[in-house]
Design a protein around this motif. Structure first.
Motif, PDB file in Angstrom:
ATOM      1  N   MET A  27      28.853  59.238 -20.052  1.00 48.41           N
ATOM      2  CA  MET A  27      30.137  59.668 -19.883  1.00 48.41           C
ATOM      3  C   MET A  27      31.104  58.628 -19.654  1.00 48.41           C
ATOM      4  O   MET A  27      32.078  58.391 -19.769  1.00 48.41           O
ATOM      5  N   ALA A  28      30.502  57.648 -18.634  1.00 49.64           N
ATOM      6  CA  ALA A  28      31.205  56.485 -18.340  1.00 49.64           C
ATOM      7  C   ALA A  28      31.597  55.508 -19.476  1.00 49.64           C
ATOM      8  O   ALA A  28      30.694  55.611 -20.410  1.00 49.64           O
ATOM      9  N   ASP A  29      32.599  54.933 -19.591  1.00 55.20           N
ATOM     10  CA  ASP A  29      32.905  54.173 -20.489  1.00 55.20           C
ATOM     11  C   ASP A  29      33.850  53.027 -20.171  1.00 55.20           C
ATOM     12  O   ASP A  29      34.383  52.711 -18.975  1.00 55.20           O
ATOM     13  N   SER A 357      27.012  59.723 -14.197  1.00 56.54           N
ATOM     14  CA  SER A 357      26.377  59.291 -15.452  1.00 56.54           C
ATOM     15  C   SER A 357      25.137  58.538 -15.163  1.00 56.54           C
ATOM     16  O   SER A 357      24.894  57.907 -14.219  1.00 56.54           O
ATOM     17  N   ASP A 358      24.277  58.625 -16.134  1.00 63.28           N
ATOM     18  CA  ASP A 358      23.053  57.865 -16.187  1.00 63.28           C
ATOM     19  C   ASP A 358      23.529  56.225 -16.151  1.00 63.28           C
ATOM     20  O   ASP A 358      22.924  55.526 -15.604  1.00 63.28           O
ATOM     21  N   HIS A 359      24.137  56.259 -17.281  1.00 61.92           N
ATOM     22  CA  HIS A 359      24.700  54.813 -17.665  1.00 61.92           C
ATOM     23  C   HIS A 359      26.180  54.788 -18.369  1.00 61.92           C
ATOM     24  O   HIS A 359      26.587  56.148 -18.718  1.00 61.92           O
ATOM     25  N   THR A 360      26.740  53.705 -18.442  1.00 61.86           N
ATOM     26  CA  THR A 360      27.920  53.784 -19.645  1.00 61.86           C
ATOM     27  C   THR A 360      27.447  53.572 -21.063  1.00 61.86           C
ATOM     28  O   THR A 360      26.579  52.941 -21.320  1.00 61.86           O
ATOM     29  N   THR A 361      28.109  54.431 -21.815  1.00 60.12           N
ATOM     30  CA  THR A 361      28.036  54.207 -23.260  1.00 60.12           C
ATOM     31  C   THR A 361      29.388  54.064 -23.720  1.00 60.12           C
ATOM     32  O   THR A 361      30.089  54.827 -23.517  1.00 60.12           O
ATOM     33  N   ASP A 371      27.979  47.990 -17.485  1.00 65.55           N
ATOM     34  CA  ASP A 371      28.778  48.437 -16.390  1.00 65.55           C
ATOM     35  C   ASP A 371      28.461  49.653 -15.384  1.00 65.55           C
ATOM     36  O   ASP A 371      27.472  50.460 -15.997  1.00 65.55           O
ATOM     37  N   PRO A 372      28.948  49.522 -14.251  1.00 65.66           N
ATOM     38  CA  PRO A 372      28.480  50.675 -13.215  1.00 65.66           C
ATOM     39  C   PRO A 372      29.307  51.864 -13.847  1.00 65.66           C
ATOM     40  O   PRO A 372      30.201  51.743 -14.496  1.00 65.66           O
ATOM     41  N   VAL A 373      28.918  52.841 -13.313  1.00 66.30           N
ATOM     42  CA  VAL A 373      29.318  54.263 -13.481  1.00 66.30           C
ATOM     43  C   VAL A 373      29.986  54.950 -12.198  1.00 66.30           C
ATOM     44  O   VAL A 373      29.759  54.568 -11.166  1.00 66.30           O
ATOM     45  N   SER A 388      41.052  61.101  -5.648  1.00 74.62           N
ATOM     46  CA  SER A 388      41.147  62.487  -6.198  1.00 74.62           C
ATOM     47  C   SER A 388      41.116  62.365  -7.624  1.00 74.62           C
ATOM     48  O   SER A 388      41.362  63.509  -8.195  1.00 74.62           O
ATOM     49  N   LYS A 389      40.616  61.547  -8.383  1.00 74.96           N
ATOM     50  CA  LYS A 389      40.245  61.423  -9.714  1.00 74.96           C
ATOM     51  C   LYS A 389      38.872  60.885 -10.022  1.00 74.96           C
ATOM     52  O   LYS A 389      38.579  60.085  -9.393  1.00 74.96           O
ATOM     53  N   PHE A 390      38.275  61.928 -10.893  1.00 74.48           N
ATOM     54  CA  PHE A 390      36.737  61.356 -11.287  1.00 74.48           C
ATOM     55  C   PHE A 390      36.868  60.665 -12.533  1.00 74.48           C
ATOM     56  O   PHE A 390      36.649  61.046 -13.554  1.00 74.48           O
ATOM     57  N   ASP A 391      37.301  59.227 -12.183  1.00 73.15           N
ATOM     58  CA  ASP A 391      37.241  58.007 -13.412  1.00 73.15           C
ATOM     59  C   ASP A 391      36.543  57.021 -13.015  1.00 73.15           C
ATOM     60  O   ASP A 391      36.515  56.701 -11.404  1.00 73.15           O
TER      61      ASP A 391
END
Lengths: 424, 424
Positions: A27-29, A357-361, A371-373, A388-391
């Motif tokens: 999910m991380a990007d 996330s397990d990892h950034t895709t 990259d870290p997640v 207050s934001k999950f990103d």
């Protein structure tokens, strides 16, 4: 120590707290047009979790190391992948419920598209449907190359598991899968021995011969003729990666942490890593590990599992798939679907929720990146910060600062009052 | 090196800078009703320090490791506890001014309450007053079990130190103290040998016999009869923990850092760790290591010590005690008392002030926890950040980010211009 644990249990305090680890795969990007998919998506549930959490970013393996899904998940479960990782095949085999014997070699496979038997034009044969793959698999179920047996098992979509069995074979062989991103063309790789043993040389040679033989069988298979007529990619070769031995002396999750654990996942690999560390795998109807998975069914299985287990691992694959396909819009949409599906979890009491996330895709790379997640930990005892934001960008300002995936379980144990003490 | 130091001294620059390390034991906490005691307390002095500081959070030992007070203090002084920690008893003995000989075993003790000699209902015998404990101690001052001598020394409150002396004894024995939190009941533990040596077996056996004998003597002691009439907890057993050898080849603080160092503390353990690393201990009247300690006297002793020493370690115990008792309101109140008492330190010139905790003691757990602690470093050369409140959540946004206790002394040396150089 056991006595002490039982005693504390009788106090009815922290022991009642459950743990839910939510992994949104890939999910991380990175930003596309200045915003990551997480920054772009409307995701009130995830933001509500961030708001009530201590947030941070986490390196799956280490700075500048691109994680595999397998190594990242070992780290998420607190198992140092540099110690406990011996190739992906074993996870796929365990995930598919395949029994392995001592001396076997387990290998993760893809149905793929080859031109002239050697040029790989699509690593997933156009994401072949399970029914077609199943029919093709029947034709290559068991093949003997000299005195080595090759057992092929189809699992889901383009995925499969190969088990090699024979006297004096070795998992120390390289992949035939060229691992190119979607859209690129690459040559079929020749498997090579990774050490100087005769067993590794024999195994690599036999695998190369098996691959040729499989290509000969599949390219003339009626299913591929039908696919040609339907203008679908040919599934005329099998790519191999992650040759590995059966599991060896892995400490069980429950023994390591004193937490009974269950896995809710669609993908073979994730079920396999969970089994590898001794978790129970909860079967969920409609959990397909694709974007059309039944998320509601998975969340509902998770809620049930939390009544029976101390620790539940919920894995959601879709984001990773659309990222590998480079589809940013689909990723935003799938994040929003996940967000809606996770809403019932907000009401959970006495539960520590970890969202990450397990990892950034990276959609821009169509591949995993180093990259870290982002990560959020919500629950009793947590030092809630101002995020207050999950990103990826917001969470980097959180109270956890930067951790490593291997820190997550120790932090969880600390919050449960189960961390080990050093000194008095 | 010496020449260089003298030279800098003659320039009258950095050498004049003093260091004050203020440790508020167990002050860091987790939120209770969304706020930690530090977030709840009115503490203008600590906030003024944070305002003028570079702030951060610090892991006492490492992620997910619950620190003891002893290991945490070794780390605060820059001594890796994994290298220099050999059990708590030696610190208590040194702190109490007890002379140890080669081959001795030093053990930290608690007067405690046992029912039927084996069920521990209060690990601190209702926090027995020093006078009662002193009288009871006289009855068990010296006991011989077979050919092993047991010398018991009362120190403060429920605390004491046992020295075991004899041919072929060993500190490799486990605790008899069950370490349960306040309010819980636990069985007296049997001391067991921690290695296969005959010496460890003999020592553990003798300690178990000594514990029984002590119980026989104390349970019929007139002081306990009086305590029964006064409805106070019986102090009828001694719990043992942290068996350890006398100090071995520990580098002296002054040699390690080139800083003369003194300790201002009430508690035996803290004086003991200070002596262990070679600090001078300044006696302070009224420093009791309890919430009724004379904080003004300690601060005033600290101001005096800063005139004579390069480095002064001021230890304040109270927060830890009220946290172990689970008393959040008392913790807030004691933080406010500390804050008032520290006010005179704000006027210090040419002094680097480090304000932090040895570890988190969570009121909700009545125990130490693995969470990092807030830290502020104020003084010449510091890169002051935007943090203006000294609490666990605010400091996590500071310029130090997350460090480890072992980083503190190196950072201090850097600020003093005394850090080692690597390269040219």
């Amino acid at each position: 120590m056991l006595l002490k644990r039982l005693l504390f249990k009788s106090l009815g305090e922290k022991e009642a707290m459950r743990v839910l680890l939510i992994i949104c795969d890939g999910m991380a990007d990175r930003p596309v047009d200045r915003k990551t998919p997480l920054q772009r998506a409307r995701k009130p549930t995830m933001d509500a979790i961030a708001e009530d959490s201590i947030c941070g970013i986490s390196d799956p393996i280490g700075v500048g190391i691109v994680p595999g899904s397998d190594t990242a998940h070992l780290a998420l479960f607190g198992y140092d992948p540099y110690k406990y990782y011996h190739g992906r095949g074993v996870f796929e085999a365990l995930g598919a419920g395949i029994k392995l014997y001592e001396g076997d070699v387990a290998i993760r496979c893809n149905f793929a598209t080859a031109e002239a038997g050697t040029s790989i034009t699509d690593r997933r044969a156009g994401r072949i449907e399970s029914a077609d793959a199943e029919a093709l698999a029947a034709a290559i179920k068991q093949i003997k190359i000299r005195d080595v047996d090759f057992f092929f098992n189809h699992t889901v979509g383009h995925r499969g598991v190969l088990v090699i069995r024979g006297a004096a074979i070795s998992p120390r062989i390289s992949d035939t899968d060229p691992h190119q991103p979607t859209g690129a063309v690459a040559p079929l790789m020749k498997s090579r021995p990774l050490d100087a043993t005769e067993a590794a040389r024999r195994t690599a040679d036999a695998l190369n011969d098996w691959t040729r033989k499989v290509n000969e069988i599949l390219k003339v298979h009626p299913v591929n003729k039908k696919r040609k007529q339907a203008k679908k990619q040919q599934a005329n070769i099998i790519l191999c990666r992650g040759a590995s031995p059966p599991p060896v002396g892995i400490p069980k999750f429950e023994e390591k942490y004193g937490l009974s654990a269950a896995c809710v996942a669609g993908g073979m690999l994730y079920k396999g890593v969970a089994k590898y560390v001794g978790m129970d795998v909860i079967p969920v109807k409609g959990a397909t590990a694709t974007p059309d998975t039944n998320l509601q069914a998975k969340v509902s299985a998770t809620l049930d599992a939390l009544k029976k287990y101390d620790f539940v691992f919920l894995h959601i694959k879709g984001c990773d798939m659309v990222s590998h396909d480079g589809d940013a819009a689909a990723k935003v949409k799938f994040i929003e679907r996940i967000d809606k599906a996770l809403k019932p979890l907000l009401g959970l009491k006495d539960t520590l929720i970890i969202l990450t996330s397990d990892h950034t895709t990276a959609v821009s790379l169509k591949a995993h990146s180093a990259d870290p997640v982002s990560i959020a930990i919500m629950g009793d005892g947590v030092r809630v910060d101002r995020v207050s934001k999950f990103d990826e960008v917001s969470c980097a300002e959180g109270g956890l600062q930067k951790i490593n995936h291997l820190d997550i379980l120790p932090i969880v144990l600390g919050l449960l009052g189960k961390a080990p003490m050093f000194g008095t």
